[in-house]
Design a protein around this motif. Structure first.
Motif, mmCIF file in Angstrom:
data_model
loop_
_atom_site.group_PDB
_atom_site.id
_atom_site.type_symbol
_atom_site.label_atom_id
_atom_site.label_comp_id
_atom_site.label_asym_id
_atom_site.label_seq_id
_atom_site.Cartn_x
_atom_site.Cartn_y
_atom_site.Cartn_z
ATOM 1 N N GLU A 1 -4.291 -37.567 -33.822
ATOM 2 C CA GLU A 1 -4.566 -37.649 -35.253
ATOM 3 C C GLU A 1 -3.524 -36.827 -35.992
ATOM 4 O OE1 GLU A 1 -7.822 -36.861 -38.769
ATOM 5 O OE2 GLU A 1 -8.310 -36.124 -36.762
ATOM 6 N N LEU A 2 -2.698 -37.497 -36.766
ATOM 7 C CA LEU A 2 -1.682 -36.821 -37.569
ATOM 8 C C LEU A 2 -2.326 -36.289 -38.841
ATOM 9 C CD1 LEU A 2 1.264 -39.377 -37.312
ATOM 10 C CD2 LEU A 2 0.945 -37.269 -36.004
ATOM 11 N N GLY A 3 -2.176 -34.993 -39.085
ATOM 12 C CA GLY A 3 -2.774 -34.387 -40.267
ATOM 13 C C GLY A 3 -4.282 -34.311 -40.125
ATOM 14 N N CYS A 4 -4.751 -33.650 -39.070
ATOM 15 C CA CYS A 4 -6.191 -33.642 -38.766
ATOM 16 C C CYS A 4 -7.009 -32.773 -39.715
ATOM 17 C CB CYS A 4 -6.430 -33.212 -37.332
ATOM 18 S SG CYS A 4 -6.058 -31.469 -36.998
ATOM 19 N N GLY A 5 -6.364 -31.930 -40.501
ATOM 20 C CA GLY A 5 -7.099 -31.095 -41.441
ATOM 21 C C GLY A 5 -8.183 -30.292 -40.763
ATOM 22 N N GLY A 6 -9.396 -30.377 -41.271
ATOM 23 C CA GLY A 6 -10.526 -29.636 -40.723
ATOM 24 C C GLY A 6 -11.114 -30.214 -39.454
ATOM 25 N N GLY A 7 -10.541 -31.277 -38.940
ATOM 26 C CA GLY A 7 -10.929 -31.816 -37.639
ATOM 27 C C GLY A 7 -12.101 -32.773 -37.616
ATOM 28 N N GLY B 1 -5.511 -33.145 -32.196
ATOM 29 C CA GLY B 1 -5.458 -33.062 -33.650
ATOM 30 C C GLY B 1 -4.248 -32.245 -34.041
ATOM 31 N N LEU B 2 -3.351 -32.828 -34.795
ATOM 32 C CA LEU B 2 -2.117 -32.169 -35.205
ATOM 33 C C LEU B 2 -2.156 -31.904 -36.698
ATOM 34 C CD1 LEU B 2 1.443 -32.988 -34.152
ATOM 35 C CD2 LEU B 2 0.893 -33.146 -36.569
ATOM 36 N N ASP B 3 -1.792 -30.689 -37.083
ATOM 37 C CA ASP B 3 -1.693 -30.363 -38.503
ATOM 38 C C ASP B 3 -0.640 -29.279 -38.677
ATOM 39 O OD1 ASP B 3 -3.871 -31.073 -40.926
ATOM 40 O OD2 ASP B 3 -2.499 -29.415 -41.337
ATOM 41 N N ARG C 1 -4.194 -22.774 -41.631
ATOM 42 C CA ARG C 1 -5.508 -22.602 -42.271
ATOM 43 C C ARG C 1 -6.420 -23.802 -41.985
ATOM 44 N NH1 ARG C 1 -6.420 -19.927 -48.063
ATOM 45 N NH2 ARG C 1 -8.670 -19.920 -47.986
ATOM 46 N N GLN C 2 -5.869 -24.999 -42.073
ATOM 47 C CA GLN C 2 -6.670 -26.190 -41.748
ATOM 48 C C GLN C 2 -7.068 -26.187 -40.272
ATOM 49 O OE1 GLN C 2 -8.126 -28.363 -43.513
ATOM 50 N NE2 GLN C 2 -7.190 -28.042 -45.489
ATOM 51 N N LEU C 3 -6.147 -25.786 -39.414
ATOM 52 C CA LEU C 3 -6.462 -25.741 -37.988
ATOM 53 C C LEU C 3 -7.547 -24.709 -37.684
ATOM 54 C CD1 LEU C 3 -2.937 -26.211 -36.429
ATOM 55 C CD2 LEU C 3 -4.839 -27.840 -36.419
ATOM 56 N N ALA C 4 -7.601 -23.622 -38.451
ATOM 57 C CA ALA C 4 -8.674 -22.636 -38.275
ATOM 58 C C ALA C 4 -10.025 -23.288 -38.568
ATOM 59 C CB ALA C 4 -8.443 -21.429 -39.180
ATOM 60 N N HIS C 5 -10.085 -24.092 -39.615
ATOM 61 C CA HIS C 5 -11.317 -24.831 -39.914
ATOM 62 C C HIS C 5 -11.636 -25.810 -38.787
ATOM 63 C CE1 HIS C 5 -11.770 -23.242 -43.930
ATOM 64 N NE2 HIS C 5 -10.535 -23.608 -44.233
ATOM 65 N N ALA C 6 -10.611 -26.484 -38.285
ATOM 66 C CA ALA C 6 -10.819 -27.443 -37.201
ATOM 67 C C ALA C 6 -11.333 -26.743 -35.948
ATOM 68 C CB ALA C 6 -9.517 -28.194 -36.906
ATOM 69 N N ARG C 7 -10.783 -25.566 -35.630
ATOM 70 C CA ARG C 7 -11.250 -24.821 -34.461
ATOM 71 C C ARG C 7 -12.731 -24.483 -34.584
ATOM 72 N NH1 ARG C 7 -6.769 -21.903 -35.535
ATOM 73 N NH2 ARG C 7 -4.977 -22.633 -34.382
ATOM 74 N N ALA D 1 -18.246 -25.431 -32.874
ATOM 75 C CA ALA D 1 -19.626 -25.712 -33.275
ATOM 76 C C ALA D 1 -20.152 -26.984 -32.625
ATOM 77 C CB ALA D 1 -19.727 -25.819 -34.797
ATOM 78 N N ASP D 2 -19.266 -27.946 -32.439
ATOM 79 C CA ASP D 2 -19.664 -29.221 -31.848
ATOM 80 C C ASP D 2 -19.753 -29.131 -30.326
ATOM 81 O OD1 ASP D 2 -20.084 -32.200 -32.283
ATOM 82 O OD2 ASP D 2 -18.418 -32.208 -30.846
#
Length: 98
Positions: free
Chosen positions: A14-20, A35-37, A41-47, A52-53
């Motif tokens: 996923e290019l530009g995965c943002g918050g995942g 997931g690539l971004d 900061r967006q990757l921190a949200h994605a992590r 959580a999932d």
């Protein structure tokens, strides 16, 4: 997700995965997901979302114009919004195609 076809067991970038959000949903459906971004900061949200999932998504900080992965190493490359909005399409589209 139906637009991507059968995804279970496939490797998806996923290019530009943002918050995942999409990366997590795809992994939940049985795909191996990267997931690539560009944004840390967006990757921190994605992590946080991946943790959580309880899912398995590999997150990579890089730009869509220069993806640090081998040629033909993905089954599917897609972008919902991010990369194609902020990156140069003359460089990003060939990256996705390779």
């Amino acid at each position: 997700m139906g637009v991507l076809g059968e995804i279970a067991g496939r490797t998806i970038l996923e290019l530009g995965c943002g918050g995942g959000q999409w990366s997590v949903a795809l992994a939940r459906a049985g795909a191996r997901v990267i997931g690539l971004d560009l944004s840390e900061r967006q990757l921190a949200h994605a992590r946080q979302r991946v943790r959580a999932d309880g899912g398995h998504v590999f997150l990579l900080q890089a730009g869509a114009e220069r993806v640090p992965l081998a040629n033909a190493s993905m089954d599917i490359v897609f972008c919902d919004y991010g990369a194609m909005t902020f990156a140069d399409p003359y460089r990003t589209v060939p990256e996705a195609a390779r």
